[in-house]
Design a protein around this motif. Structure first.
Motif, PDB file in Angstrom:
ATOM      1  N   THR A  88      -8.891   8.627  -6.245  1.00  0.00           N
ATOM      2  CA  THR A  88      -9.215   8.462  -4.829  1.00  0.00           C
ATOM      3  C   THR A  88      -9.837   9.733  -4.267  1.00  0.00           C
ATOM      4  O   THR A  88     -10.775   9.665  -3.459  1.00  0.00           O
ATOM      5  CB  THR A  88      -7.949   8.090  -4.030  1.00  0.00           C
ATOM      6  OG1 THR A  88      -7.427   6.857  -4.539  1.00  0.00           O
ATOM      7  CG2 THR A  88      -8.270   7.916  -2.555  1.00  0.00           C
ATOM      8  N   ASP A 129      -4.135   9.231  -6.877  1.00  0.00           N
ATOM      9  CA  ASP A 129      -4.545  10.400  -6.102  1.00  0.00           C
ATOM     10  C   ASP A 129      -5.824  11.039  -6.639  1.00  0.00           C
ATOM     11  O   ASP A 129      -6.739  11.348  -5.862  1.00  0.00           O
ATOM     12  CB  ASP A 129      -3.409  11.424  -6.025  1.00  0.00           C
ATOM     13  CG  ASP A 129      -2.856  11.803  -7.400  1.00  0.00           C
ATOM     14  OD1 ASP A 129      -3.191  11.137  -8.397  1.00  0.00           O
ATOM     15  OD2 ASP A 129      -2.062  12.771  -7.451  1.00  0.00           O
ATOM     16  N   LEU A 154      -9.473   5.416   5.828  1.00  0.00           N
ATOM     17  CA  LEU A 154      -8.267   4.588   5.772  1.00  0.00           C
ATOM     18  C   LEU A 154      -8.509   3.335   4.937  1.00  0.00           C
ATOM     19  O   LEU A 154      -7.646   2.934   4.139  1.00  0.00           O
ATOM     20  CB  LEU A 154      -7.836   4.205   7.184  1.00  0.00           C
ATOM     21  CG  LEU A 154      -6.603   3.302   7.296  1.00  0.00           C
ATOM     22  CD1 LEU A 154      -5.376   3.963   6.690  1.00  0.00           C
ATOM     23  CD2 LEU A 154      -6.346   2.947   8.760  1.00  0.00           C
ATOM     24  N   LEU A 212      -8.319   4.228   1.340  1.00  0.00           N
ATOM     25  CA  LEU A 212      -6.939   4.468   0.928  1.00  0.00           C
ATOM     26  C   LEU A 212      -6.147   3.170   0.781  1.00  0.00           C
ATOM     27  O   LEU A 212      -5.239   3.078  -0.057  1.00  0.00           O
ATOM     28  CB  LEU A 212      -6.244   5.383   1.937  1.00  0.00           C
ATOM     29  CG  LEU A 212      -6.818   6.801   2.047  1.00  0.00           C
ATOM     30  CD1 LEU A 212      -6.190   7.535   3.223  1.00  0.00           C
ATOM     31  CD2 LEU A 212      -6.604   7.579   0.757  1.00  0.00           C
ATOM     32  N   CYS A 213      -6.482   2.169   1.594  1.00  0.00           N
ATOM     33  CA  CYS A 213      -5.789   0.880   1.538  1.00  0.00           C
ATOM     34  C   CYS A 213      -6.328  -0.036   0.443  1.00  0.00           C
ATOM     35  O   CYS A 213      -5.795  -1.135   0.250  1.00  0.00           O
ATOM     36  CB  CYS A 213      -5.908   0.164   2.887  1.00  0.00           C
ATOM     37  SG  CYS A 213      -4.953   0.902   4.226  1.00  0.00           S
ATOM     38  N   ALA A 225      -0.476   4.600   2.558  1.00  0.00           N
ATOM     39  CA  ALA A 225      -1.908   4.788   2.809  1.00  0.00           C
ATOM     40  C   ALA A 225      -2.149   5.446   4.171  1.00  0.00           C
ATOM     41  O   ALA A 225      -2.973   6.361   4.296  1.00  0.00           O
ATOM     42  CB  ALA A 225      -2.644   3.458   2.722  1.00  0.00           C
ATOM     43  N   THR A 226      -1.436   4.987   5.193  1.00  0.00           N
ATOM     44  CA  THR A 226      -1.626   5.577   6.518  1.00  0.00           C
ATOM     45  C   THR A 226      -1.091   7.010   6.547  1.00  0.00           C
ATOM     46  O   THR A 226      -1.685   7.879   7.205  1.00  0.00           O
ATOM     47  CB  THR A 226      -0.965   4.734   7.614  1.00  0.00           C
ATOM     48  OG1 THR A 226       0.415   4.514   7.291  1.00  0.00           O
ATOM     49  CG2 THR A 226      -1.666   3.391   7.771  1.00  0.00           C
ATOM     50  N   TYR A 266       1.024   9.609  -2.349  1.00  0.00           N
ATOM     51  CA  TYR A 266      -0.024   8.670  -2.759  1.00  0.00           C
ATOM     52  C   TYR A 266      -0.281   8.924  -4.246  1.00  0.00           C
ATOM     53  O   TYR A 266      -1.258   9.558  -4.633  1.00  0.00           O
ATOM     54  CB  TYR A 266      -1.277   8.916  -1.915  1.00  0.00           C
ATOM     55  CG  TYR A 266      -2.341   7.833  -1.980  1.00  0.00           C
ATOM     56  CD1 TYR A 266      -2.405   6.835  -1.022  1.00  0.00           C
ATOM     57  CD2 TYR A 266      -3.302   7.832  -2.988  1.00  0.00           C
ATOM     58  CE1 TYR A 266      -3.387   5.863  -1.056  1.00  0.00           C
ATOM     59  CE2 TYR A 266      -4.297   6.861  -3.037  1.00  0.00           C
ATOM     60  CZ  TYR A 266      -4.333   5.883  -2.075  1.00  0.00           C
ATOM     61  OH  TYR A 266      -5.331   4.916  -2.120  1.00  0.00           O
ATOM     62  N   THR A 317      -6.326   0.381  -2.761  1.00  0.00           N
ATOM     63  CA  THR A 317      -5.602   0.403  -4.029  1.00  0.00           C
ATOM     64  C   THR A 317      -4.287  -0.364  -3.861  1.00  0.00           C
ATOM     65  O   THR A 317      -3.907  -0.721  -2.750  1.00  0.00           O
ATOM     66  CB  THR A 317      -5.293   1.851  -4.449  1.00  0.00           C
ATOM     67  OG1 THR A 317      -4.519   2.485  -3.417  1.00  0.00           O
ATOM     68  CG2 THR A 317      -6.572   2.642  -4.668  1.00  0.00           C
ATOM     69  N   LEU A 359      -3.224  14.074  -0.629  1.00  0.00           N
ATOM     70  CA  LEU A 359      -2.736  12.749  -1.004  1.00  0.00           C
ATOM     71  C   LEU A 359      -1.335  12.836  -1.604  1.00  0.00           C
ATOM     72  O   LEU A 359      -0.477  11.993  -1.336  1.00  0.00           O
ATOM     73  CB  LEU A 359      -3.704  12.105  -1.998  1.00  0.00           C
ATOM     74  CG  LEU A 359      -5.102  11.776  -1.456  1.00  0.00           C
ATOM     75  CD1 LEU A 359      -6.033  11.365  -2.585  1.00  0.00           C
ATOM     76  CD2 LEU A 359      -5.037  10.693  -0.400  1.00  0.00           C
ATOM     77  N   ALA A 394       1.020   0.024   2.580  1.00  0.00           N
ATOM     78  CA  ALA A 394       0.219   0.404   3.738  1.00  0.00           C
ATOM     79  C   ALA A 394       0.766   1.645   4.415  1.00  0.00           C
ATOM     80  O   ALA A 394       0.000   2.485   4.911  1.00  0.00           O
ATOM     81  CB  ALA A 394       0.149  -0.750   4.737  1.00  0.00           C
TER      82      ALA A 394
END
Length: 210
Positions: A94, A91, A39, A42-43, A52-53, A87, A45, A82, A49
């Motif tokens: 990440t 993507d 998490l 993911l947060c 990301a979640t 996302y 970038t 993703l 939020a």
């Protein structure tokens, strides 16, 4: 409204951790701690939020809940998970970072972030430095991890990053971590830090609600 009342209102209205939103029941166990790290990646970038979640939930629903599962997964499967959470833009990079990070955890800490914790020896700065060895985790990502992990790693308490402290100042609350910690119970610190960030992102605030 006094500072204690503002803090109580924040916990009531915004006191949900991002780990909880991502479906992580945070405990001092390898899998939940790894999912919190995912998490944080993911947060890290420039993305909302909630996206990301949602991306975290998609990865976990795809079975990517441990470093071994992530390392053994196909890069395209990570990209697809993703993408299902919208996302976008980050993507592919990440997906690469998640694979590299999982392999680093397996090689250096045998897939268990509690070993990283032991290496840090109770020093928050040392712990943050080790976290930033993980691909894509910079100062912001390390802060996000520590902000949430204080719920299960007491030596991090009280942890309020720059974003949460700035939000506190805007609400007329103390800016120091110690001053903020005095407003809530120790077990509520992670929720309180998250509440401050959420309040800063919302149109309303504890002050505005009366």
């Amino acid at each position: 409204m006094g500072t204690a009342e503002v803090a109580a209102a924040l916990l009531r209205d915004h006191g949900r951790t991002y780990a909880d939103e991502a479906g992580i029941r945070l405990r001092d166990k390898p899998s939940p701690l790894y999912r919190l790290l995912v998490l944080a990646v993911l947060c890290s970038t420039r993305i909302r939020a909630d996206i990301a979640t949602a991306a975290a939930r998609e990865l976990f629903s795809a079975g990517l809940r441990t470093p071994r599962a992530m390392a053994d997964s196909a890069w395209q499967d990570r990209v697809d998970a993703l993408g299902r959470a919208h996302y976008v833009r980050y993507d592919e990079s990440t997906a690469t970072a998640l694979g590299e990070g999982a392999r680093l955890l397996l090689d250096r800490w045998r897939g268990d972030l509690r070993r990283l914790r032991e290496e840090a020896g109770g020093d928050t700065g040392a712990l943050r430095a080790r976290l930033m060895d993980v691909p894509r985790i910079g100062p912001v990502g390390a802060d996000i991890f520590c902000r949430e992990a204080q719920a299960v790693w007491p030596e991090l308490r009280p942890f309020f990053d720059e974003r949460s402290r700035a939000a506190a100042a805007e609400l007329g609350l103390p800016r120091s971590a110690e001053g903020l910690a005095a407003l809530v119970a120790a077990e509520d610190l992670a929720r309180f830090a998250a509440a401050l960030v959420r309040a800063s992102l919302s149109k309303g605030s504890a002050r505005g609600s009366g």
